[in-house]
Design a protein around this motif. Structure first.
Motif: not given
Lengths: 479, 509
Positions: A379, A384, A417, A424, A428, A431-432, B106-107, B110, B142-143, B146-147, B150-151, B157-158, B161-162, B165-166
């Motif tokens: 990040f 960010i 951007a 990220i 992703m 974490y994902m 789960h998680r 976090e 954002l951080i 996003y998680l 996305g998580v 979800r992915i 999330a992206v 974010f963008l």
């Protein structure tokens, strides 16, 4: 040519580093293969000694060796960066060299020689001194890039780097000769004087300037002179990639700002557009190409091209604020980049380091702390808040907008951007996605130390940057 | 402690998140997160009780030098506009933790850390009075978000999330350029009250207004910047949807209220008509799309676009009723939509589907749940006696004062709003065909255990507490809106003064 004791005094840090490098070459012969850590330790001690000397020389603003060597806070700031880069690189190399079975003392010696070259570059008050420093920086790195002797990629990288490096040095030297031919001097202050008095100028002079842009463009891997970087970054031993991406790049910026903002500033109009073009090209090409990479090292190579573009914007602004912005950027970039390379070295899967982006899938599942650290670095690279990467970009934006260059600032903003996307993406994956295989982390206190310091720096410089910002401000003032 | 009350409210969740780093047991993590959220809500109450609603001046001010090199201050304060949203954010923080109690499996650690970090960033945005401090909080959101999407999100979800974010990053990064341009135009300061007083040239105002507008319009979201919202809403976990709908969307309209209009009134007036037109488009377009949705979450997402259209409309009417209605409606939407998402999350945990057509037995089998859903649906469509009615009514008054034809579009929006909500409720509670076991009705007690393919049970104590808390606000605002409007009267008057002042200066960039 005569020189005084004061001259010697000014170059003490450089003498310590190059002297110790020569000495260690001898010491290395006596050190058995299994104890090469001793050479590393002595190298670190030499760097710390030089750092101490540099520190005690701050506040002195003097020229030595008839103006060819400048000692000021500006060079001290950059030397601080070089010391950090070198010590960090040694720390992350310790285990790496053992696992890759290239544990040789020369590795550290070469790094010290390169360090002395960078220091000379930052202090050069004459085009020739700068050229000398540049070559002294680059030559050991050619060898270091090819240090994985049995790895074809490493050899290929070294080969490409040597050829393109020599090519760019030649262009630079030709540019210097054209400037000498028209201005009648290679002394930076005298060149500025010659431009002001109208002595230097005309087509040949401008061609010389353009060649300098190209030559330095190669060294910082700016578009369109960036072709060597991805291959060299990918093939080199990972600690050396980290070293190259931070140290010599910062040194090249130190030299660029001295040359363009001190010697050539009166001819601002003739190079502004060229450097702005390199900056924009680097941001666009670097960041967009990075999106398509599958190798993390290559991705970081392209990202470093993009970052060089942002930093160049500070040069384009040309103000004190811009200079300080570049200096702060280089400091921040050093921490986040070395941090991320330390992570790459630490992460191993299938017996290989974390070079492949896809290998990071599911990393956060089993390694929560490490993944969090990686997340912070990514990040930060994406800029960010509240990380240091944001502050670095912010500073450059401030300088640009203050100069009224809103268009460039908008391009830079949009490109960051774009850049966020590929950073990220790694987050992703970590974490994902689900992990496919087990990870085995390298346990090395050297890497832990680097990660801890880099992480602390990225967070602190992001939340409370004032100390270093004002340091950069004062140092920029001394230029 | 009272001079640091705002800092406490903002950073308490972050401290809680730091504490969670060292806790391993999932049960303990949930309880600690809940305790932190409740404590944060508790410390936010003195902000309301100690608030002096007779002045538009900033209160609970904290101002310390932070980065002197850039003249950046750690500068916090609230006025009648922001204080309600700090309260709302702290309140929804509790609801979010409750909503994720069993949904997040789960998680957990976090997740709770992200949730609490998100709280800090959102609270900071509402309280920041230094433009760069504001931007830092704004981007820092954002951080964790996003998680969270996305998580812990759904199947897609992915991608969502992206996209989230963008979209939001691209929208807000230009704002940074605008912020820095203002800094130099105003002689080197990020101080928001000072920047509000400064005069800018008209061209400068238009450009910076647009740079800010994109950032805020993406967050609201205004048509045509809305496409990230349905994706993000549908895929986010329940707590994520609550944060998005309850707080994140408000940040955009809050930005208009705090920055765009007071700082660039000439540009705002110049561009008000186009903005009102896209607001009206959003009201009707969002409602139309909501009408066609089969997915429950998507329906609510599109209804949000429609509702936020009311808010942006109210703000750019620049009259007292319109702006007060807009602020109240922001608050209402935060409560009602969060409640609806809570209801969706609750039924999703039991049935693992969000297809509206898959329910259709609600009234007989889960009567308590259905009752809550019914009330929140009514609140959402603006039924008299609920909070939504007051907000929409005020905005309608404002529109009437400003330009009567607006009312036609508003009415269309309201009618469609009623249509899609009631249509949804009917399908949820009684099924597509109204015979079947729907007849036993919504007033029966106990659990109607028919053994269908899904094991569905009515709300438990945790869910009841959360829904009841939300319900309190539905009726409190509905029957006693003055309690909330009192906070904003003076600040809104001030806002309208600022909006109508002519600030054009010849100097500037």
């Amino acid at each position: 040519m005569f020189f005084s004791a004061a001259d010697i005094f000014a170059v003490l840090p450089e003498m310590v580093i190059s002297g110790m490098a020569c000495l260690l070459l001898l010491v290395d012969l006596a050190v058995p293969q299994r104890k090469k850590g001793l050479v590393a330790l002595l190298s670190v001690i030499s760097v710390l000694a030089a750092a101490f000397l540099t520190f005690s020389l701050t506040g002195v603003d003097t020229k030595a060796f008839s103006g060819t060597f400048v000692l000021d806070d500006y060079s001290a700031f950059f030397k601080l960066i070089f010391y950090i880069v070198t010590v960090f690189t040694i720390f992350i190399s310790l285990r790496y060299l053992k696992t890759e079975e290239i544990n040789m003392g020369e590795y550290y010696v070469l790094m010290l020689f390169s360090l002395s070259g960078m220091m000379v570059m930052a202090s050069g008050g004459d085009l020739l001194t700068i050229y000398l420093g540049l070559e002294l920086t680059a030559l050991p790195i050619y060898a270091l890039v090819g240090f994985l002797q049995h790895d074809r990629k490493s050899n290929e990288a070294a080969m490409k780097y040597v050829i393109l490096g020599a090519f760019s040095s030649a262009i630079l030297l030709y540019g210097i000769s054209l400037i000498y031919g028209t201005a009648g001097t290679t002394d930076l202050a005298a060149i500025a004087e010659a431009i002001r008095s109208g002595k230097a100028g005309g087509t040949l002079f401008v061609v010389g300037i353009i060649m300098l842009v190209a030559g330095f463009g190669f060294k910082i891997a700016g578009f369109p002179f960036h072709m060597w970087a991805p291959d060299a970054y990918e093939g080199a031993p990972t600690p050396i990639t980290a070293f190259m991406s931070a140290g010599p790049k910062a040194a090249a910026f130190a030299a660029i700002m001295r040359v363009f903002l001190e010697a050539l500033y009166p001819a601002y109009g003739s190079w502004e557009l060229a450097i702005a073009a390199v900056a924009v090209g680097s941001m666009v090409v670097g960041n967009i190409t990075a999106i398509m990479q599958t190798s993390l090292k290559r991705m970081l190579a392209y990202s470093s091209i993009g970052h060089a573009g942002y930093a160049l914007l500070g040069v384009v602004a040309g103000t004190e604020e811009g200079i300080a912005g570049v200096m702060f950027y280089m400091l921040v970039y050093t921490f986040m980049n070395l941090g991320i390379f330390a992570m790459i070295i630490m992460m191993r899967r299938d017996g290989a380091n974390g070079d492949q982006i896809s290998h990071w899938a599911g990393f956060a599942k089993s390694n929560k702390v490490a993944a969090l650290v990686m997340l912070v670095f990514l990040f930060s690279l994406a800029g960010i808040p509240p990380t240091a990467g944001f502050m670095a970009k912010f500073y450059v934006f401030m300088a640009l907008i203050h100069k009224g260059m809103i268009g460039l600032a908008v391009v830079a903003a949009l490109m960051s951007a774009v850049a966020a996307y590929f950073y990220i993406r790694v987050v992703m994956l970590m974490y994902m996605r689900e992990p496919e295989k087990e990870f085995s982390l390298v346990r090395s206190w050297g890497i832990y130390c680097v990660l801890a310091v880099a992480l602390a720096a990225v967070v602190v410089l992001g939340i409370y940057p004032d100390y270093f910002v004002s340091l950069a401000n004062r140092a920029a003032f001394s230029l | 402690m009272s001079e640091h009350l705002l800092s406490l409210v903002i950073f308490l969740p972050l401290l809680g998140a730091a504490l969670l780093l060292f806790i391993r047991d999932e049960r303990a993590i949930r309880w600690i997160a809940l305790a932190v959220a409740v404590a944060d809500f508790a410390v936010s109450i003195p902000l309301l009780t100690g608030f002096d609603s007779s002045t538009h001046k900033m209160q609970f001010v904290e101002r310390y030098e932070w980065i002197p090199s850039f003249n950046i201050f750690y500068y916090l304060g609230v006025d009648g506009i922001s204080v309600l949203f700090i309260f709302l954010t702290a309140f929804l923080g509790v609801i979010c933790v409750l909503a994720s109690w069993t949904g997040i499996k789960h998680r957990v650690k976090e997740f709770m850390i992200s949730l609490l970090a998100m709280q800090t960033a959102m609270l900071g945005v509402f309280a920041a009075l230094d433009l760069l401090l504001f931007y830092l909080f704004w981007e820092a959101m954002l951080i964790p978000m996003y998680l969270i999407i996305g998580v812990w999100g759904g199947k897609n979800r992915i991608y969502s999330a992206v996209k989230f974010f963008l979209y939001t990053l691209a929208g807000s990064i230009l704002m940074l350029v605008g912020i820095i341009a203002m800094y130099y135009a105003a002689g080197g300061t990020f101080d928001i009250p000072t920047l509000m007083e400064h005069k800018y040239s008209f061209v400068f105002q238009i450009w910076v207004f647009l740079a800010f507008f994109v950032a805020f319009a993406v967050k609201v979201p205004m048509v045509p910047f809305h496409t990230w919202l349905p994706d993000a809403h549908v895929e986010a976990p329940t707590a994520g949807s609550i944060i998005l709908a309850g707080v994140l969307l408000k940040l955009g309209t809050y930005g208009f209220l705090r920055f765009s209009v007071p700082m660039f009134p000439d540009a705002a007036r110049y561009l008000a008509t186009p903005i009102i037109i896209i607001s009206l488009v959003a009201i009707i377009y969002g409602a139309f799309l909501a009408l066609a949705q089969k997915d429950l979450k998507k329906l609510i997402a599109y209804s949000s676009i429609s509702h936020m259209g009311f808010v942006t409309l109210g703000i750019f009417l620049f009259n007292k009723n319109g702006v007060e209605g807009a602020i109240l409606q922001m608050f209402n939407h935060g409560i009602t939509t969060s409640a609806l998402f809570f209801c969706v999350g609750l039924i999703y945990e039991r049935t693992h589907t969000r297809e509206i057509s898959a329910y259709g037995w609600g009234a007989s089998r889960v009567p308590y749940y259905t009752t809550f859903l019914f009330i929140f649906s009514l609140a959402s469509l603006g039924f008299p006696g609920t909070n939504g009615f007051i907000g929409e009514l005020l905005i309608a008054f404002g529109a009437f004062e400003a330009y009567q034809p607006y009312l036609i579009f508003l009415l269309i929006g309201i009618v469609f709003g009623a249509a899609y909500m009631l249509f949804m409720f009917k399908r949820m509670a009684y099924g597509a065909d109204s015979h079947g076991h729907g007849g036993q009705g919504g007033h029966g007690g106990g659990h109607g255990h028919d053994d269908h393919e899904h094991k569905v049970w009515d709300i438990d104590l945790r869910e009841a507490i959360a829904l009841f808390a939300l319900l309190v606000f539905v009726f409190w605002v509905g029957f006693h809106p003055e309690d909330f409007l009192n906070y904003m009267h003076v600040s809104v008057s001030r806002f309208i003064e600022q909006a109508n002042v002519i600030k054009i200066s010849a100097s500037g960039l």
